[in-house]
Design a protein around this motif. Structure first.
Motif, PDB file in Angstrom:
ATOM      1  N   MET A 129      16.661 -28.541 103.293  1.00 32.12           N
ATOM      2  CA  MET A 129      16.641 -27.371 104.159  1.00 32.12           C
ATOM      3  C   MET A 129      15.232 -26.812 104.382  1.00 32.12           C
ATOM      4  O   MET A 129      14.993 -26.104 105.349  1.00 32.12           O
ATOM      5  CB  MET A 129      17.548 -26.260 103.605  1.00 32.12           C
ATOM      6  N   ILE A 130      14.282 -27.136 103.479  1.00 32.98           N
ATOM      7  CA  ILE A 130      12.900 -26.671 103.670  1.00 32.98           C
ATOM      8  C   ILE A 130      12.392 -27.123 105.040  1.00 32.98           C
ATOM      9  O   ILE A 130      11.768 -26.367 105.770  1.00 32.98           O
ATOM     10  CB  ILE A 130      11.982 -27.184 102.535  1.00 32.98           C
ATOM     11  N   GLY A 131      12.721 -28.367 105.390  1.00 28.69           N
ATOM     12  CA  GLY A 131      12.325 -28.895 106.702  1.00 28.69           C
ATOM     13  C   GLY A 131      12.897 -28.032 107.831  1.00 28.69           C
ATOM     14  O   GLY A 131      12.199 -27.721 108.796  1.00 28.69           O
ATOM     15  N   TYR A 132      14.152 -27.634 107.679  1.00 31.41           N
ATOM     16  CA  TYR A 132      14.774 -26.780 108.692  1.00 31.41           C
ATOM     17  C   TYR A 132      14.133 -25.392 108.725  1.00 31.41           C
ATOM     18  O   TYR A 132      14.032 -24.765 109.771  1.00 31.41           O
ATOM     19  CB  TYR A 132      16.282 -26.669 108.451  1.00 31.41           C
TER      20      TYR A 132
ATOM     21  N   MET B 245      21.827 -12.276 110.257  1.00 34.44           N
ATOM     22  CA  MET B 245      20.767 -13.092 109.648  1.00 34.44           C
ATOM     23  C   MET B 245      19.796 -13.576 110.732  1.00 34.44           C
ATOM     24  O   MET B 245      18.591 -13.577 110.545  1.00 34.44           O
ATOM     25  CB  MET B 245      21.351 -14.322 108.945  1.00 34.44           C
ATOM     26  N   MET B 246      20.365 -13.976 111.865  1.00 33.83           N
ATOM     27  CA  MET B 246      19.482 -14.491 112.911  1.00 33.83           C
ATOM     28  C   MET B 246      18.694 -13.393 113.597  1.00 33.83           C
ATOM     29  O   MET B 246      17.539 -13.591 113.951  1.00 33.83           O
ATOM     30  CB  MET B 246      20.264 -15.351 113.883  1.00 33.83           C
TER      31      MET B 246
ATOM     32  N   HIS C 246       9.854 -22.522 115.729  1.00 32.70           N
ATOM     33  CA  HIS C 246      10.651 -22.035 116.852  1.00 32.70           C
ATOM     34  C   HIS C 246      10.370 -20.551 117.108  1.00 32.70           C
ATOM     35  O   HIS C 246      10.171 -20.122 118.252  1.00 32.70           O
ATOM     36  CB  HIS C 246      12.132 -22.266 116.553  1.00 32.70           C
TER      37      HIS C 246
ATOM     38  N   ALA D 279      10.926 -25.788 110.704  1.00 30.97           N
ATOM     39  CA  ALA D 279      11.238 -25.928 112.130  1.00 30.97           C
ATOM     40  C   ALA D 279      11.614 -24.560 112.714  1.00 30.97           C
ATOM     41  O   ALA D 279      11.239 -24.216 113.837  1.00 30.97           O
ATOM     42  CB  ALA D 279      12.377 -26.918 112.322  1.00 30.97           C
TER      43      ALA D 279
ATOM     44  N   GLN E 281       5.873 -16.990 123.893  1.00 28.95           N
ATOM     45  CA  GLN E 281       6.370 -17.003 125.270  1.00 28.95           C
ATOM     46  C   GLN E 281       6.746 -15.625 125.787  1.00 28.95           C
ATOM     47  O   GLN E 281       7.016 -15.463 126.967  1.00 28.95           O
ATOM     48  CB  GLN E 281       7.582 -17.937 125.367  1.00 28.95           C
TER      49      GLN E 281
ATOM     50  N   MET F 248      15.954 -14.658 109.720  1.00 29.68           N
ATOM     51  CA  MET F 248      16.043 -15.393 108.458  1.00 29.68           C
ATOM     52  C   MET F 248      16.371 -16.860 108.769  1.00 29.68           C
ATOM     53  O   MET F 248      17.252 -17.147 109.581  1.00 29.68           O
ATOM     54  CB  MET F 248      17.151 -14.816 107.577  1.00 29.68           C
ATOM     55  N   SER F 249      15.679 -17.766 108.106  1.00 33.57           N
ATOM     56  CA  SER F 249      15.838 -19.194 108.404  1.00 33.57           C
ATOM     57  C   SER F 249      17.084 -19.770 107.731  1.00 33.57           C
ATOM     58  O   SER F 249      17.627 -19.171 106.795  1.00 33.57           O
ATOM     59  CB  SER F 249      14.592 -19.943 107.933  1.00 33.57           C
ATOM     60  N   PRO F 250      17.539 -20.950 108.194  1.00 33.69           N
ATOM     61  CA  PRO F 250      18.691 -21.584 107.544  1.00 33.69           C
ATOM     62  C   PRO F 250      18.413 -21.881 106.062  1.00 33.69           C
ATOM     63  O   PRO F 250      19.313 -21.821 105.229  1.00 33.69           O
ATOM     64  CB  PRO F 250      18.898 -22.877 108.336  1.00 33.69           C
TER      65      PRO F 250
END
Lengths: 96, 96
Positions: free
Chosen positions: A78-81, A38-39, A88, A84, A95, A43-45
């Motif tokens: 979880m929308i907030g996560y 998933m990562m 990220h 974020a 970078q 895909m987000s949490p």
């Protein structure tokens, strides 16, 4: 991307069905691998929790209403996560 | 930190109890604020899901076994997100 989601959905469905049936250690191990995948696919949490709910709804007929309501609230948090996580990822990409 | 967890637990418990009872828009709005607060306190998405489960277990007597099993698997996947979140925080702190 749609194909990816479908294949992740299928894998998670098999895993959750198997775990609910047998509670095997093997399914928990598969979940760790699944998490890495998933990562890798960025895909987000939030997407993970949303995927979990979709699969769970499909596996269990008539989930109690309070279970669904509880997920509504969890997803709202979880929308907030999810946001974020997006920040990220874009920071990481800038970078590179 | 323990005090923070306890106060987040209490807030979330009030929010979830209220949402399950009334499904109010207000509780969803509070969840958005709660989400920001969780992130300000550097709580990971894994901790959020774990907090949700603890509160949900306390609110609902005798949750169906399959609901608890499903959370076991979801939490196993979220551990990966918890680790990624820790890495993100230490990267952020090093850049400050």
């Amino acid at each position: 991307m749609e194909e990816t989601r479908l294949s992740m959905y299928q894998s998670y469905k098999e895993m959750l069905t198997s775990y609910i049936k047998s509670k095997s250690e093997h399914a928990l191990y598969s979940a760790q691998q699944f998490s890495k995948e998933m990562m890798e696919k960025d895909m987000s949490p939030e997407e993970m929790v949303s995927l979990h709910l979709s699969v769970f709804k499909e596996i269990v007929d008539e989930l109690p209403e309070e279970v669904i309501a509880s997920f509504d609230l969890l997803l709202e948090v979880m929308i907030g996560y999810g946001l974020a996580h997006q920040e990220h990822l874009s920071l990481r990409d800038r970078q590179r």
